[in-house]
Every structure is written in structure tokens, then in C-alpha cells.
Design a protein around this motif. Structure first.
Motif, PDB file in Angstrom:
ATOM      1  N   HIS A   1      36.831  27.619  33.878  1.00  0.00           N
ATOM      2  CA  HIS A   1      36.638  28.456  35.041  1.00  0.00           C
ATOM      3  C   HIS A   1      35.249  28.281  35.634  1.00  0.00           C
ATOM      4  CE1 HIS A   1      40.068  30.116  33.035  1.00  0.00           C
ATOM      5  NE2 HIS A   1      39.334  30.301  31.980  1.00  0.00           N
ATOM      6  N   GLY A   2      34.763  27.067  35.662  1.00  0.00           N
ATOM      7  CA  GLY A   2      33.409  26.827  36.117  1.00  0.00           C
ATOM      8  C   GLY A   2      33.178  27.127  37.575  1.00  0.00           C
ATOM      9  N   GLY A   3      34.216  27.150  38.411  1.00  0.00           N
ATOM     10  CA  GLY A   3      34.015  27.295  39.839  1.00  0.00           C
ATOM     11  C   GLY A   3      34.380  28.644  40.403  1.00  0.00           C
ATOM     12  N   VAL A   4      34.345  29.716  39.591  1.00  0.00           N
ATOM     13  CA  VAL A   4      34.769  31.004  40.126  1.00  0.00           C
ATOM     14  C   VAL A   4      33.912  31.472  41.289  1.00  0.00           C
ATOM     15  CG1 VAL A   4      35.957  31.834  38.067  1.00  0.00           C
ATOM     16  CG2 VAL A   4      33.559  32.359  38.373  1.00  0.00           C
ATOM     17  N   GLU A   5      32.674  30.988  41.400  1.00  0.00           N
ATOM     18  CA  GLU A   5      31.842  31.423  42.524  1.00  0.00           C
ATOM     19  C   GLU A   5      32.465  31.036  43.862  1.00  0.00           C
ATOM     20  OE1 GLU A   5      30.480  27.517  40.993  1.00  0.00           O
ATOM     21  OE2 GLU A   5      30.562  29.436  40.024  1.00  0.00           O
ATOM     22  N   GLU A   6      33.372  30.062  43.883  1.00  0.00           N
ATOM     23  CA  GLU A   6      34.076  29.691  45.109  1.00  0.00           C
ATOM     24  C   GLU A   6      34.978  30.813  45.599  1.00  0.00           C
ATOM     25  OE1 GLU A   6      36.192  25.933  45.003  1.00  0.00           O
ATOM     26  OE2 GLU A   6      34.815  25.209  43.477  1.00  0.00           O
ATOM     27  N   ILE A   7      35.408  31.680  44.689  1.00  0.00           N
ATOM     28  CA  ILE A   7      36.355  32.735  45.052  1.00  0.00           C
ATOM     29  C   ILE A   7      35.725  34.120  45.047  1.00  0.00           C
ATOM     30  CG2 ILE A   7      38.335  31.396  44.250  1.00  0.00           C
ATOM     31  CD1 ILE A   7      38.316  33.418  41.785  1.00  0.00           C
ATOM     32  N   GLY A   8      34.447  34.208  44.756  1.00  0.00           N
ATOM     33  CA  GLY A   8      33.773  35.497  44.698  1.00  0.00           C
ATOM     34  C   GLY A   8      33.056  35.655  43.380  1.00  0.00           C
ATOM     35  N   LYS A   9      32.937  36.912  42.921  1.00  0.00           N
ATOM     36  CA  LYS A   9      32.251  37.166  41.662  1.00  0.00           C
ATOM     37  C   LYS A   9      32.783  38.463  41.064  1.00  0.00           C
ATOM     38  CE  LYS A   9      28.311  39.416  43.899  1.00  0.00           C
ATOM     39  NZ  LYS A   9      26.868  39.371  44.103  1.00  0.00           N
ATOM     40  N   PRO A  10      32.575  38.639  39.765  1.00  0.00           N
ATOM     41  CA  PRO A  10      33.009  39.888  39.144  1.00  0.00           C
ATOM     42  C   PRO A  10      32.407  41.081  39.880  1.00  0.00           C
ATOM     43  CG  PRO A  10      32.327  38.315  37.475  1.00  0.00           C
ATOM     44  CD  PRO A  10      31.940  37.729  38.801  1.00  0.00           C
ATOM     45  N   GLY A  11      33.215  42.109  40.058  1.00  0.00           N
ATOM     46  CA  GLY A  11      32.757  43.292  40.770  1.00  0.00           C
ATOM     47  C   GLY A  11      32.255  44.371  39.830  1.00  0.00           C
ATOM     48  N   VAL A  12      31.650  45.379  40.416  1.00  0.00           N
ATOM     49  CA  VAL A  12      31.132  46.532  39.692  1.00  0.00           C
ATOM     50  C   VAL A  12      32.023  47.722  40.049  1.00  0.00           C
ATOM     51  CG1 VAL A  12      29.125  48.057  39.434  1.00  0.00           C
ATOM     52  CG2 VAL A  12      28.797  45.595  39.796  1.00  0.00           C
ATOM     53  N   ALA A  13      32.482  48.450  39.036  1.00  0.00           N
ATOM     54  CA  ALA A  13      33.417  49.555  39.253  1.00  0.00           C
ATOM     55  C   ALA A  13      32.915  50.562  40.285  1.00  0.00           C
ATOM     56  CB  ALA A  13      33.720  50.252  37.929  1.00  0.00           C
ATOM     57  N   ALA A  14      31.620  50.850  40.288  1.00  0.00           N
ATOM     58  CA  ALA A  14      31.057  51.823  41.228  1.00  0.00           C
ATOM     59  C   ALA A  14      31.180  51.370  42.685  1.00  0.00           C
ATOM     60  CB  ALA A  14      29.598  52.088  40.889  1.00  0.00           C
ATOM     61  N   ASN A  15      31.382  50.059  42.903  1.00  0.00           N
ATOM     62  CA  ASN A  15      31.464  49.517  44.264  1.00  0.00           C
ATOM     63  C   ASN A  15      32.890  49.263  44.736  1.00  0.00           C
ATOM     64  OD1 ASN A  15      28.672  49.515  44.242  1.00  0.00           O
ATOM     65  ND2 ASN A  15      28.529  47.385  43.626  1.00  0.00           N
ATOM     66  N   VAL A  16      33.894  49.656  43.962  1.00  0.00           N
ATOM     67  CA  VAL A  16      35.288  49.406  44.333  1.00  0.00           C
ATOM     68  C   VAL A  16      35.604  50.115  45.650  1.00  0.00           C
ATOM     69  CG1 VAL A  16      37.684  49.897  43.695  1.00  0.00           C
ATOM     70  CG2 VAL A  16      36.114  48.976  41.988  1.00  0.00           C
ATOM     71  N   THR A  17      36.131  49.362  46.614  1.00  0.00           N
ATOM     72  CA  THR A  17      36.488  49.932  47.910  1.00  0.00           C
ATOM     73  C   THR A  17      37.945  50.385  47.944  1.00  0.00           C
ATOM     74  OG1 THR A  17      36.849  47.688  48.737  1.00  0.00           O
ATOM     75  CG2 THR A  17      34.735  48.702  49.238  1.00  0.00           C
ATOM     76  N   ARG A  18      38.792  49.765  47.109  1.00  0.00           N
ATOM     77  CA  ARG A  18      40.184  50.205  46.993  1.00  0.00           C
ATOM     78  C   ARG A  18      40.848  49.545  45.794  1.00  0.00           C
ATOM     79  NH1 ARG A  18      43.868  46.561  50.316  1.00  0.00           N
ATOM     80  NH2 ARG A  18      42.457  44.978  51.090  1.00  0.00           N
ATOM     81  N   THR A  19      42.009  50.092  45.457  1.00  0.00           N
ATOM     82  CA  THR A  19      42.784  49.593  44.326  1.00  0.00           C
ATOM     83  C   THR A  19      44.065  48.967  44.840  1.00  0.00           C
ATOM     84  OG1 THR A  19      41.888  51.292  42.857  1.00  0.00           O
ATOM     85  CG2 THR A  19      43.976  50.288  42.196  1.00  0.00           C
ATOM     86  N   VAL A  20      44.409  47.813  44.283  1.00  0.00           N
ATOM     87  CA  VAL A  20      45.659  47.125  44.623  1.00  0.00           C
ATOM     88  C   VAL A  20      46.480  47.033  43.336  1.00  0.00           C
ATOM     89  CG1 VAL A  20      46.698  44.954  45.391  1.00  0.00           C
ATOM     90  CG2 VAL A  20      44.605  45.789  46.487  1.00  0.00           C
ATOM     91  N   ASN A  21      47.684  47.595  43.364  1.00  0.00           N
ATOM     92  CA  ASN A  21      48.591  47.542  42.219  1.00  0.00           C
ATOM     93  C   ASN A  21      49.457  46.303  42.312  1.00  0.00           C
ATOM     94  OD1 ASN A  21      47.908  50.108  40.928  1.00  0.00           O
ATOM     95  ND2 ASN A  21      48.725  51.008  42.791  1.00  0.00           N
ATOM     96  N   VAL A  22      49.537  45.578  41.202  1.00  0.00           N
ATOM     97  CA  VAL A  22      50.338  44.351  41.129  1.00  0.00           C
ATOM     98  C   VAL A  22      51.275  44.502  39.933  1.00  0.00           C
ATOM     99  CG1 VAL A  22      50.288  41.844  40.846  1.00  0.00           C
ATOM    100  CG2 VAL A  22      48.452  42.985  42.105  1.00  0.00           C
ATOM    101  N   ASP A  23      52.581  44.413  40.187  1.00  0.00           N
ATOM    102  CA  ASP A  23      53.564  44.537  39.121  1.00  0.00           C
ATOM    103  C   ASP A  23      54.009  43.136  38.705  1.00  0.00           C
ATOM    104  OD1 ASP A  23      55.226  45.918  37.343  1.00  0.00           O
ATOM    105  OD2 ASP A  23      56.878  46.008  38.776  1.00  0.00           O
ATOM    106  N   MET A  24      53.985  42.874  37.408  1.00  0.00           N
ATOM    107  CA  MET A  24      54.392  41.578  36.861  1.00  0.00           C
ATOM    108  C   MET A  24      55.700  41.797  36.101  1.00  0.00           C
ATOM    109  SD  MET A  24      50.650  40.255  35.491  1.00  0.00           S
ATOM    110  CE  MET A  24      50.429  41.613  34.365  1.00  0.00           C
ATOM    111  N   THR A  25      56.703  40.964  36.419  1.00  0.00           N
ATOM    112  CA  THR A  25      58.017  41.160  35.814  1.00  0.00           C
ATOM    113  C   THR A  25      58.548  39.864  35.224  1.00  0.00           C
ATOM    114  OG1 THR A  25      59.140  40.733  37.907  1.00  0.00           O
ATOM    115  CG2 THR A  25      58.556  43.031  37.435  1.00  0.00           C
ATOM    116  N   ASP A  26      59.598  40.006  34.427  1.00  0.00           N
ATOM    117  CA  ASP A  26      60.177  38.842  33.767  1.00  0.00           C
ATOM    118  C   ASP A  26      61.033  37.977  34.690  1.00  0.00           C
ATOM    119  OD1 ASP A  26      58.863  39.674  31.518  1.00  0.00           O
ATOM    120  OD2 ASP A  26      60.641  40.482  30.515  1.00  0.00           O
ATOM    121  N   ASP A  27      61.142  38.340  35.982  1.00  0.00           N
ATOM    122  CA  ASP A  27      61.772  37.428  36.943  1.00  0.00           C
ATOM    123  C   ASP A  27      60.746  36.398  37.416  1.00  0.00           C
ATOM    124  OD1 ASP A  27      60.187  38.940  38.677  1.00  0.00           O
ATOM    125  OD2 ASP A  27      61.828  39.486  40.014  1.00  0.00           O
TER     126      ASP A  27
END
Length: 171
Positions: free
Chosen positions: A29-55
Motif C-alpha cells: 500500500h505504498g501509494g495511499v497518498e494518491e487517494i488521500g490519508k487516514p482521517g481523524v475521528a474529530a474531523n469526520v464530516t459524515r458517515t457512510v454505511n456500506v453493507d457487504m454481503t455474500d452475493d
């Protein structure tokens, strides 16, 4: 005799330490800076729920965010098998998936991913620093090939008016 064995062992120890210090397994995962960076919980602007299923689908596979946003992804595994959500570029995800196919029991924990047992939830907090497309996928063997993928579209935060370049507007 013992000192000769130690002298032979020392280069091997340094080689192993160098490999571990890199922090990446092959296809890592050497290039994660291309997609952003780890965030800080205090700075969360919103939550996105993602459901993962066996389909072999993410139910919420197209996500729109704005550049500069910090998102809390809550990944819920509604299935009966282990799933994961990994953020990355399409190239990184494909490379990592090939490694996972060869090493299906490989355990790793990076800030751009979460592995979730059946019936459980996990989260990723991510700060999107650049506009563009960020891919995500489940890299458990067979899941990526079955289509368990998604896209985060990161809209530019540039609010410049049409037809105005920097030199055309008043200061």
C-alpha cells in the motif's frame, strides 16, 4: 567457530530488518497518498454505511464525497464469510488481490482498509485530499473477481466561477 556463525548471520538479520521496515508486503500500500490519508475521528464530516454481503457486492458501491471531506465508512458484514473494504487505486487493488490469492490467510491492518467477520462491523476514517476517483474492493480470494468493488467519486472543492482565471477576478 561461533564468531564465524555470528558474522554470517548478521547480514541476514539486517536484510530481514530492512524488509520489515518497509511496511509493505508485495503488492502493498505504498501509494495511499494518491487517494488521500487516514482521517481523524474529530474531523469526520459524515458517515457512510456500506453493507457487504455474500452475493459479493457492496450495497452502496457508488459514493460521492467532496475534496477535503473526512468520511467515516462503517462497513457491515451481513454475510456468512469474512469480507473487507480496502480503499486504493485500481492498480494497487489488483496487485494486492493477486497477493491475497496466493496468501489467503494473510492478516494485515492498514488504515485504508477494514476486515470484518460475519455479522460484525468495522470502520475506516479517511480524509480525501484530492479530487478524482478512489476505488474500493474486497480482496478476499474470489470476491474481487466476483465483482465486489466500488467507487468513491471525489468532487473538486475548487469553487472558481466559470470563465474567471486568477488574473481576471478582483483582489
Amino acid at each position: 567457530m561461533k564468531s564465524r556463525n555470528i558474522l554470517i548471520a548478521i547480514p541476514g538479520i539486517f536484510l530481514a530488518m530492512t524488509a520489515m521496515a518497509g511496511g509493505n508486503h508485495a503488492g502493498g500500500h505504498g501509494g495511499v497518498e494518491e487517494i488521500g490519508k487516514p482521517g481523524v475521528a474529530a474531523n469526520v464530516t459524515r458517515t457512510v454505511n456500506v453493507d457487504m454481503t455474500d452475493d459479493m457486492r457492496f450495497h452502496t458501491s457508488k459514493i460521492a464525497v467532496k475534496q477535503g471531506e473526512t468520511i467515516r465508512f462503517v462497513a457491515k458484514n451481513s454475510g456468512q464469510v469474512k469480507h473487507e473494504m480496502v480503499l486504493g487505486t485500481a492498480k494497487e487493488l489488483k496487485e494486492h488481490y493477486e497477493v491475497m490469492k496466493k496468501n489467503p490467510e494473510m492478516e494485515h491492518a492498514d488504515e485504508n482498509m477494514v476486515t470484518v467477520a460475519p455479522g460484525k462491523s468495522g470502520e475506516i476514517i479517511w480524509h480525501f485530499t484530492k479530487a478524482g476517483k478512489v476505488d474500493f474492493a474486497c480482496l478476499q480470494p474470489g470476491h474481487y473477481d466476483a465483482g465486489m468493488k466500488g467507487i468513491v467519486n471525489v468532487a473538486s472543492s475548487n469553487v472558481q466561477s466559470k470563465g474567471q482565471s486568477h488574473g481576471e477576478h478582483a483582489h
